[in-house]
Scaffold this motif. Structure first.
Motif, mmCIF file in Angstrom:
data_model
loop_
_atom_site.group_PDB
_atom_site.id
_atom_site.type_symbol
_atom_site.label_atom_id
_atom_site.label_comp_id
_atom_site.label_asym_id
_atom_site.label_seq_id
_atom_site.Cartn_x
_atom_site.Cartn_y
_atom_site.Cartn_z
ATOM 1 N N ARG A 214 18.978 84.858 11.510
ATOM 2 C CA ARG A 214 19.929 85.856 12.177
ATOM 3 C C ARG A 214 19.654 87.135 11.284
ATOM 4 O O ARG A 214 19.370 87.431 9.935
ATOM 5 C CB ARG A 214 21.174 85.696 11.538
ATOM 6 N N LEU A 215 19.661 88.138 12.027
ATOM 7 C CA LEU A 215 19.186 88.701 11.091
ATOM 8 C C LEU A 215 20.794 90.338 10.820
ATOM 9 O O LEU A 215 21.586 90.518 11.614
ATOM 10 C CB LEU A 215 18.573 90.546 12.187
ATOM 11 N N ALA A 216 20.616 89.678 9.241
ATOM 12 C CA ALA A 216 21.654 90.617 8.185
ATOM 13 C C ALA A 216 21.773 92.019 8.309
ATOM 14 O O ALA A 216 23.120 92.106 7.683
ATOM 15 C CB ALA A 216 22.166 89.452 7.606
ATOM 16 N N PHE A 217 20.529 92.077 8.004
ATOM 17 C CA PHE A 217 20.358 93.786 7.748
ATOM 18 C C PHE A 217 19.146 94.308 8.385
ATOM 19 O O PHE A 217 17.889 93.869 7.453
ATOM 20 C CB PHE A 217 20.721 93.995 5.801
ATOM 21 N N THR A 218 18.835 95.298 8.536
ATOM 22 C CA THR A 218 17.372 96.001 8.858
ATOM 23 C C THR A 218 17.448 97.334 8.271
ATOM 24 O O THR A 218 18.804 97.730 7.823
ATOM 25 C CB THR A 218 17.422 96.158 9.972
ATOM 26 N N SER A 219 16.328 97.534 7.665
ATOM 27 C CA SER A 219 16.576 98.999 7.175
ATOM 28 C C SER A 219 15.208 99.827 7.481
ATOM 29 O O SER A 219 14.227 99.529 7.944
ATOM 30 C CB SER A 219 16.083 99.089 5.643
ATOM 31 N N PRO A 220 15.038 100.834 7.905
ATOM 32 C CA PRO A 220 14.224 101.940 7.791
ATOM 33 C C PRO A 220 12.914 101.716 6.944
ATOM 34 O O PRO A 220 11.415 103.091 6.776
ATOM 35 C CB PRO A 220 13.999 103.055 8.871
ATOM 36 N N SER A 221 13.205 101.754 5.605
ATOM 37 C CA SER A 221 12.817 102.053 4.769
ATOM 38 C C SER A 221 12.949 100.510 3.648
ATOM 39 O O SER A 221 13.921 99.919 3.329
ATOM 40 C CB SER A 221 13.473 103.488 3.269
ATOM 41 N N LEU A 222 11.755 100.281 2.582
ATOM 42 C CA LEU A 222 11.623 99.235 1.877
ATOM 43 C C LEU A 222 12.863 99.238 0.397
ATOM 44 O O LEU A 222 12.910 98.143 0.077
ATOM 45 C CB LEU A 222 10.157 99.447 0.934
ATOM 46 N N SER A 223 12.143 100.463 0.021
ATOM 47 C CA SER A 223 13.911 100.343 -0.534
ATOM 48 C C SER A 223 15.343 100.384 -0.405
ATOM 49 O O SER A 223 16.069 99.753 -1.245
ATOM 50 C CB SER A 223 14.612 102.278 -1.750
ATOM 51 N N GLY A 224 15.308 100.599 0.798
ATOM 52 C CA GLY A 224 16.885 100.098 1.698
ATOM 53 C C GLY A 224 16.641 98.117 1.356
ATOM 54 O O GLY A 224 17.668 97.656 1.437
ATOM 55 N N ILE A 225 15.726 97.322 2.328
ATOM 56 C CA ILE A 225 15.603 96.088 1.338
ATOM 57 C C ILE A 225 15.759 95.468 0.864
ATOM 58 O O ILE A 225 16.635 94.478 -0.013
ATOM 59 C CB ILE A 225 13.883 95.915 2.419
ATOM 60 N N TRP A 226 15.288 96.110 -0.577
ATOM 61 C CA TRP A 226 14.962 95.643 -1.914
ATOM 62 C C TRP A 226 17.122 95.499 -1.779
ATOM 63 O O TRP A 226 17.041 94.737 -2.997
ATOM 64 C CB TRP A 226 14.823 96.702 -2.894
#
Length: 299
Positions: A214-226
């Motif tokens: 499941r997608l727990a979190f999506t972000s438009p930026s790499l810093s958000g993913i980290w």
């Protein structure tokens, strides 16, 4: 004790041979005979006064002293090449538009901009950090002169494949923050907003392995993913490029294997001007010299 003055030509042979994994290949690259290369290595070893290479199967690997010499050799050659470029290209002027993914923004971009600015202070660089699709659109539309991108099946007229990197499952370094799941629970994923090459690779690999996700979190930026992975919201798929200290590569046999991901450098023009060519050379040198240690996590 007399001081040693290294021959940079000999040092280049040594460094090139180690980086190519073969001194025969180094001879071809540098336009020398294998006997000339052997003579250079013997001269270098005599200068150092201790063995710098050891046999490993059919090839040669650096000894402990050779590893130390390799690190200093790279620095000496980098400074030499920078000085030569500065003297030859002191009159270079103009404006270069460069694009890179976020993965390379902190380490590689900093080194590239610093080296280029010192050698060519009259050339202005406009750097753009963006997603793959944006960078490719900009290079195709003529709004970037150079663009470093991940390979995703889209080619441009003037591109060159540089190398491939393994993709990895990545989670939080702190064991108390590691995302976990049971057989009854879908695996929580953290990913870029679609479209995303690594997101597609992750979900395809899980689907082939019949692992629910499941997608727990999506972000438009790499810093958000980290940040989301470090907080324990889920795991993600990336290369080791730019991996923060609070994250680790997961070694878990339950997770499916992931493919390699290629890296390419795109040019707007087939024959760019001298300033763009020099920037390209520095990018290639920075990527080649960048040592990226893998931080693994037993899951």
């Amino acid at each position: 004790m007399s001081k040693i003055t290294f021959d940079l030509d000999v040092m280049r042979t040594f460094v090139t041979g180690i980086e190519l994994g073969s001194f025969a290949k180094a001879a071809d690259r540098l336009g020398r005979s294998t006997s000339a290369v052997s003579a250079q290595l013997k001269k270098l070893e005599e200068q150092v006064g201790t063995p710098i290479l050891r046999k490993a199967g059919r090839g040669m690997l650096p000894t402990a002293a050779g590893e130390t010499l390799l690190a200093y050799g790279r620095r000496l050659l980098e400074l030499n090449d920078e000085a030569a470029a500065a003297v030859r290209g002191v009159e270079l002027e103009g404006w270069i538009r460069l694009g890179m993914p976020e993965d390379f923004g902190e380490r590689i971009l900093t080194e590239v901009l610093g080296r280029f600015a010192r050698a060519h202070p009259k050339v202005r660089i406009e750097a753009k950090i963006a997603r793959n699709t944006t960078l490719l659109d900009l290079i195709i539309s003529g709004q970037l002169d150079l663009a470093l991108t991940w390979d995703g099946g889209i080619t441009t007229p003037h591109s060159e494949h540089l190398r491939s990197y393994p993709m990895h499952w990545i989670g939080a370094a702190d064991p108390y923050l590691q995302a976990s799941n049971t057989a009854a629970e879908p695996l929580p994923l953290v990913a870029f907003e679609a479209p995303c090459l690594m997101r597609s690779c992750a979900t395809a690999a899980l689907d082939r392995a019949h692992i629910p996700w499941r997608l727990a979190f999506t972000s438009p930026s790499l810093s958000g993913i980290w940040a989301a992975v470090a907080a324990g919201l889920g795991i993600t798929v990336r290369t080791e490029i730019g991996l923060p200290a609070n994250l680790r590569i997961i070694d878990n046999p339950a997770l499916p294997e992931l493919p390699m991901l290629g890296l390419s450098l795109h040019r707007m023009e087939a024959e760019p001007d001298m300033a763009i060519q020099r920037l390209r050379e520095i990018i290639l040198e920075a990527l080649q010299a960048d040592g990226m240690g893998l931080k693994r996590l037993a899951a």
